[in-house]
Structures are given as structure tokens and as C-alpha cells.
Write a protein that holds these residues in place. Structure first.
Motif, PDB file in Angstrom:
ATOM      1  N   TYR A  47       0.845  -1.181   0.000  1.00 56.39           N
ATOM      2  CA  TYR A  47       0.000   0.000   0.000  1.00 56.39           C
ATOM      3  C   TYR A  47       0.889   1.242   0.000  1.00 56.39           C
ATOM      4  N   LYS A  48       0.468   2.261  -0.726  1.00 60.36           N
ATOM      5  CA  LYS A  48       1.232   3.500  -0.782  1.00 60.36           C
ATOM      6  C   LYS A  48       0.441   4.702  -0.294  1.00 60.36           C
ATOM      7  N   ASP A  49      -0.875   4.575  -0.161  1.00 58.39           N
ATOM      8  CA  ASP A  49      -1.704   5.659   0.374  1.00 58.39           C
ATOM      9  C   ASP A  49      -2.715   5.078   1.353  1.00 58.39           C
ATOM     10  N   LEU A  50      -2.622   5.485   2.603  1.00 56.25           N
ATOM     11  CA  LEU A  50      -3.565   5.076   3.639  1.00 56.25           C
ATOM     12  C   LEU A  50      -4.312   6.303   4.133  1.00 56.25           C
ATOM     13  N   MET A  51      -5.563   6.110   4.527  1.00 58.56           N
ATOM     14  CA  MET A  51      -6.359   7.213   5.054  1.00 58.56           C
ATOM     15  C   MET A  51      -7.119   6.761   6.279  1.00 58.56           C
ATOM     16  N   ILE A  52      -7.259   7.651   7.257  1.00 52.40           N
ATOM     17  CA  ILE A  52      -8.045   7.365   8.446  1.00 52.40           C
ATOM     18  C   ILE A  52      -8.809   8.618   8.868  1.00 52.40           C
ATOM     19  N   PRO A  53     -10.124   8.549   9.023  1.00 50.56           N
ATOM     20  CA  PRO A  53     -10.881   9.675   9.576  1.00 50.56           C
ATOM     21  C   PRO A  53     -10.999   9.535  11.092  1.00 50.56           C
ATOM     22  N   HIS A 103       4.670  -0.512   5.204  1.00 53.20           N
ATOM     23  CA  HIS A 103       4.463  -0.487   3.757  1.00 53.20           C
ATOM     24  C   HIS A 103       5.174   0.695   3.082  1.00 53.20           C
ATOM     25  N   GLY A 104       5.804   1.546   3.866  1.00 47.32           N
ATOM     26  CA  GLY A 104       6.399   2.737   3.273  1.00 47.32           C
ATOM     27  C   GLY A 104       5.347   3.621   2.633  1.00 47.32           C
ATOM     28  N   ALA A 105       4.177   3.713   3.292  1.00 41.59           N
ATOM     29  CA  ALA A 105       3.019   4.410   2.720  1.00 41.59           C
ATOM     30  C   ALA A 105       2.876   5.819   3.279  1.00 41.59           C
ATOM     31  N   HIS A 106       2.167   6.642   2.531  1.00 44.26           N
ATOM     32  CA  HIS A 106       1.773   7.967   2.995  1.00 44.26           C
ATOM     33  C   HIS A 106       0.450   7.841   3.757  1.00 44.26           C
ATOM     34  N   LEU A 107       0.369   8.469   4.921  1.00 47.46           N
ATOM     35  CA  LEU A 107      -0.819   8.389   5.763  1.00 47.46           C
ATOM     36  C   LEU A 107      -1.505   9.749   5.829  1.00 47.46           C
ATOM     37  N   THR A 108      -2.792   9.765   5.479  1.00 50.24           N
ATOM     38  CA  THR A 108      -3.604  10.976   5.586  1.00 50.24           C
ATOM     39  C   THR A 108      -4.608  10.788   6.720  1.00 50.24           C
ATOM     40  N   ARG A 162     -15.732  10.419   0.404  1.00 49.68           N
ATOM     41  CA  ARG A 162     -15.260  11.086  -0.807  1.00 49.68           C
ATOM     42  C   ARG A 162     -13.752  11.340  -0.760  1.00 49.68           C
ATOM     43  N   HIS A 163     -13.204  11.537   0.434  1.00 46.78           N
ATOM     44  CA  HIS A 163     -11.763  11.755   0.560  1.00 46.78           C
ATOM     45  C   HIS A 163     -10.986  10.450   0.477  1.00 46.78           C
ATOM     46  N   ALA A 164     -11.687   9.312   0.467  1.00 44.38           N
ATOM     47  CA  ALA A 164     -11.010   8.011   0.390  1.00 44.38           C
ATOM     48  C   ALA A 164     -10.783   7.544  -1.039  1.00 44.38           C
ATOM     49  N   TYR A 165     -11.267   8.297  -2.031  1.00 46.57           N
ATOM     50  CA  TYR A 165     -11.167   7.842  -3.412  1.00 46.57           C
ATOM     51  C   TYR A 165      -9.723   7.572  -3.839  1.00 46.57           C
ATOM     52  N   ASP A 166      -8.769   8.339  -3.315  1.00 43.33           N
ATOM     53  CA  ASP A 166      -7.378   8.191  -3.736  1.00 43.33           C
ATOM     54  C   ASP A 166      -6.538   7.450  -2.694  1.00 43.33           C
ATOM     55  N   ALA A 167      -7.189   6.659  -1.854  1.00 47.01           N
ATOM     56  CA  ALA A 167      -6.474   5.848  -0.867  1.00 47.01           C
ATOM     57  C   ALA A 167      -6.475   4.381  -1.297  1.00 47.01           C
ATOM     58  N   ASP A 171     -20.719   4.141   5.259  1.00 47.74           N
ATOM     59  CA  ASP A 171     -20.502   5.060   4.143  1.00 47.74           C
ATOM     60  C   ASP A 171     -19.171   4.798   3.450  1.00 47.74           C
ATOM     61  N   LEU A 172     -18.133   4.487   4.214  1.00 44.78           N
ATOM     62  CA  LEU A 172     -16.853   4.163   3.590  1.00 44.78           C
ATOM     63  C   LEU A 172     -16.961   2.889   2.761  1.00 44.78           C
ATOM     64  N   LEU A 173     -17.666   1.888   3.286  1.00 49.58           N
ATOM     65  CA  LEU A 173     -17.797   0.627   2.571  1.00 49.58           C
ATOM     66  C   LEU A 173     -18.604   0.783   1.290  1.00 49.58           C
ATOM     67  N   LEU A 174     -19.745   1.482   1.372  1.00 47.11           N
ATOM     68  CA  LEU A 174     -20.683   1.512   0.256  1.00 47.11           C
ATOM     69  C   LEU A 174     -20.425   2.637  -0.738  1.00 47.11           C
ATOM     70  N   GLU A 175     -19.694   3.688  -0.322  1.00 44.77           N
ATOM     71  CA  GLU A 175     -19.593   4.859  -1.181  1.00 44.77           C
ATOM     72  C   GLU A 175     -18.180   5.212  -1.632  1.00 44.77           C
ATOM     73  N   SER A 176     -17.151   4.650  -0.987  1.00 49.25           N
ATOM     74  CA  SER A 176     -15.790   5.062  -1.350  1.00 49.25           C
ATOM     75  C   SER A 176     -15.195   4.218  -2.467  1.00 49.25           C
ATOM     76  N   GLY A 177     -15.679   2.988  -2.649  1.00 47.44           N
ATOM     77  CA  GLY A 177     -15.068   2.090  -3.610  1.00 47.44           C
ATOM     78  C   GLY A 177     -13.743   1.517  -3.149  1.00 47.44           C
ATOM     79  N   ARG A 178     -13.380   1.723  -1.891  1.00 43.84           N
ATOM     80  CA  ARG A 178     -12.106   1.285  -1.366  1.00 43.84           C
ATOM     81  C   ARG A 178     -12.319   0.295  -0.222  1.00 43.84           C
ATOM     82  N   PRO A 179     -11.356  -0.587   0.052  1.00 44.00           N
ATOM     83  CA  PRO A 179     -11.486  -1.494   1.189  1.00 44.00           C
ATOM     84  C   PRO A 179     -11.389  -0.732   2.510  1.00 44.00           C
TER      85      PRO A 179
END
Length: 277
Positions: A2-8, A29-34, A104-109, A133-141
Motif C-alpha cells: 500500500y502506498k496511500d492510507l487514510m483514516i478519519p 508499507h512505506g506508505a503515505h498516511l492521511t 469522498r476523501h477516500a477515493y485516492d487511498a 458510508d466508507l464501505l458503500l460509497e468510497s469504492g475502497r477497502p
């Protein structure tokens, strides 16, 4: 990897546990965390001619924005001492729920981590809304981290296998985690005694082995328990440190419409669960 992780930040009690796991994953993972500091602003009052100015509402917004700015500063200080690439953002949600803004902010994670809550009560409403909402609307795991769950590294996984699109998506989205695992159990709960006609469990094991993953086929009966209870029981017996599962649900008008096993795992798991949809 993984290279982009996000957490609200949801305001839930498990936020700190989820953040600790997110930081650990970013390091491994050497990832960027937002990290998102969410400010959920109440809607202004309305009347037939539009929005009505309300001094009380403006004051409430100012208080929430000030609290958000303080929380953001604390997050920035916390991240500054960690050896990871990271950023913290202040996200205001006024005309949309904070959980939907986070989606919506998870699209690039590559992966979103979120706090979980054990049980189905008043304290679980907000973190569960973020998960839905993250599961059904972000398209991301989504990796759900319940309170006081074991920190990373996660080295032993159980996959709650079903031959469905959602579970296949979860497994393949989780490959960066599974490729670092010491052992992966592909678990099928046998509800009616009939074998999988496509032997999909054996095929997914062979597929994982081709990725260099130490994968094993496991079949367990329900024993008059729900599928979710049987999955969690096996995970504890086997010493699994995280679960991989398909997340089942449908779009809805601000209501939960989750599959039974998904909902039971969400409210009952006391270890991290990786959901794909």
C-alpha cells in the motif's frame, strides 16, 4: 504494498487504536498516511424563503471549528514524531454527513482504516455510520479496528471465504497484507453439509500460494451458531490477528442495509476486520 492510507477521526473511543494501527501499517508499507479531523457542523435552520440566519448556530459552528483546530494541532504533533510520510487535514461537513465526506476523501487511498465499536448501542452509532458510508460509497477497502485490539504487525489472518464478488474483492484488495503474513487460513463455514460445487476454496488457496502466501484450506461446521459467531470462534482458536471478509450491503436513504454476517462481524469482532465491497 500500500502506498496511500487514510483514516478519519470519528470521535469514537477506538480512534487512538485505529490511528496506532494506521501508523504501524504506514511504516511497514512505506506508505503515505492521511489523517482527517472531521468537523460535523449542524445545518442552519430553514424557513420557506431559504436559510434563516441564526446567531446561536453561528456560535455553535465557531465552537466546533475551534475544537477541530485544536484536535488538528494535536494530530499534527503526534504525526511529527513518527517516521512516516503523513499529513493531517481539517474537513468540515455542513451540507453532507461527516461520514459521507470522509468517503469522498477516500477515493485516492489504497486502504481506509476506521475505528470500530463492539456492540450495537448509542456509542456505536457514529463509528458504524462511518463504516457503512466508507464501505458503500468510497469504492475502497475498509479496515475496521475495534477498541483495544492487538496492534500491528498482523501476521496471522483468517479469510471468511465465500465464492462471491465481495469476498473475492476483499481477498485481492488485502494481498499487500497477506503477502507479509506468516499464515493465512481460508475458512469456510459449512452451513448445510454440502461441499462447494466449484471447489472455489481450494482454487483461492492455490491462487494465494502462487503469490508466495502460506495459505491453508479450513472447513468448519456451524454447530447451531451463526456464521459470524463460527468465524470469530475459529479466529480466536487459531490465534488469528485479523479477519478478511466480504462486506455486503446496499445503498440506502440514511439507513443501515447490511448483510447479516457483515453486521454481526462489525458489532461482534474484537480483532481488526478487513472488509471489501
Amino acid at each position: 504494498m500500500y502506498k496511500d492510507l487514510m483514516i478519519p477521526m470519528t470521535g469514537a473511543g477506538a480512534d487512538e487504536d485505529a490511528l496506532a494501527l494506521a501508523i504501524a501499517l504506514a511504516k511497514s508499507h512505506g506508505a503515505h498516511l492521511t489523517v482527517l479531523e472531521m468537523v460535523d457542523l449542524p445545518m442552519p435552520l430553514t424557513h420557506p424563503w431559504g436559510l434563516m440566519p441564526d446567531a446561536t448556530m453561528y456560535e455553535a459552528h465557531a465552537i466546533l471549528r475551534e475544537r477541530g483546530a485544536k484536535n488538528l494541532a494535536r494530530l499534527q504533533a503526534r504525526l511529527a514524531v513518527e517516521s512516516v510520510s503523513s499529513e493531517a487535514r481539517l474537513i468540515e461537513a455542513l451540507y453532507s454527513e461527516a461520514s459521507r465526506s470522509a468517503a469522498r476523501h477516500a477515493y485516492d487511498a489504497d486502504l481506509t482504516i476506521v475505528a470500530g465499536a463492539v456492540g450495537d448501542n448509542a456509542d456505536s452509532v457514529v463509528p458504524h455510520a462511518y463504516f457503512v458510508d466508507l464501505l458503500l460509497e468510497s469504492g475502497r477497502p475498509v479496515l475496521v479496528v475495534p477498541p483495544r485490539s492487538a496492534p500491528a504487525p498482523m501476521r496471522r489472518f483468517a479469510i471468511a471465504w465465500q465464492p462471491t464478488r465481495q469476498t473475492s474483492r476483499a481477498v485481492h484488495d488485502a494481498l499487500p497484507l497477506l503477502e507479509q503474513a506468516e499464515r493465512v487460513d481460508v475458512l469456510t463455514i459449512d452451513e448445510d453439509g454440502t461441499p462447494d460445487p466449484q471447489q472455489s476454496g481450494e482454487r483461492i488457496v492455490r491462487h494465494l500460494i502462487r503469490h508466495g502466501i502460506d495459505a491453508h484450506r479450513i472447513v468448519r461446521p456451524c454447530l447451531d451458531q451463526s456464521v459470524a459467531t463460527s468465524i470469530l470462534r475459529y479466529a480466536h482458536e487459531a490465534g488469528s490477528q485479523a479477519l478478511i471478509a466480504g462486506g455486503y450491503g446496499h445503498s440506502r436513504l440514511r439507513e443501515w442495509v447490511l448483510g447479516g454476517t457483515t453486521r454481526e462481524l462489525l458489532i461482534g469482532a474484537d480483532l481488526p476486520v478487513f472488509f471489501g465491497h
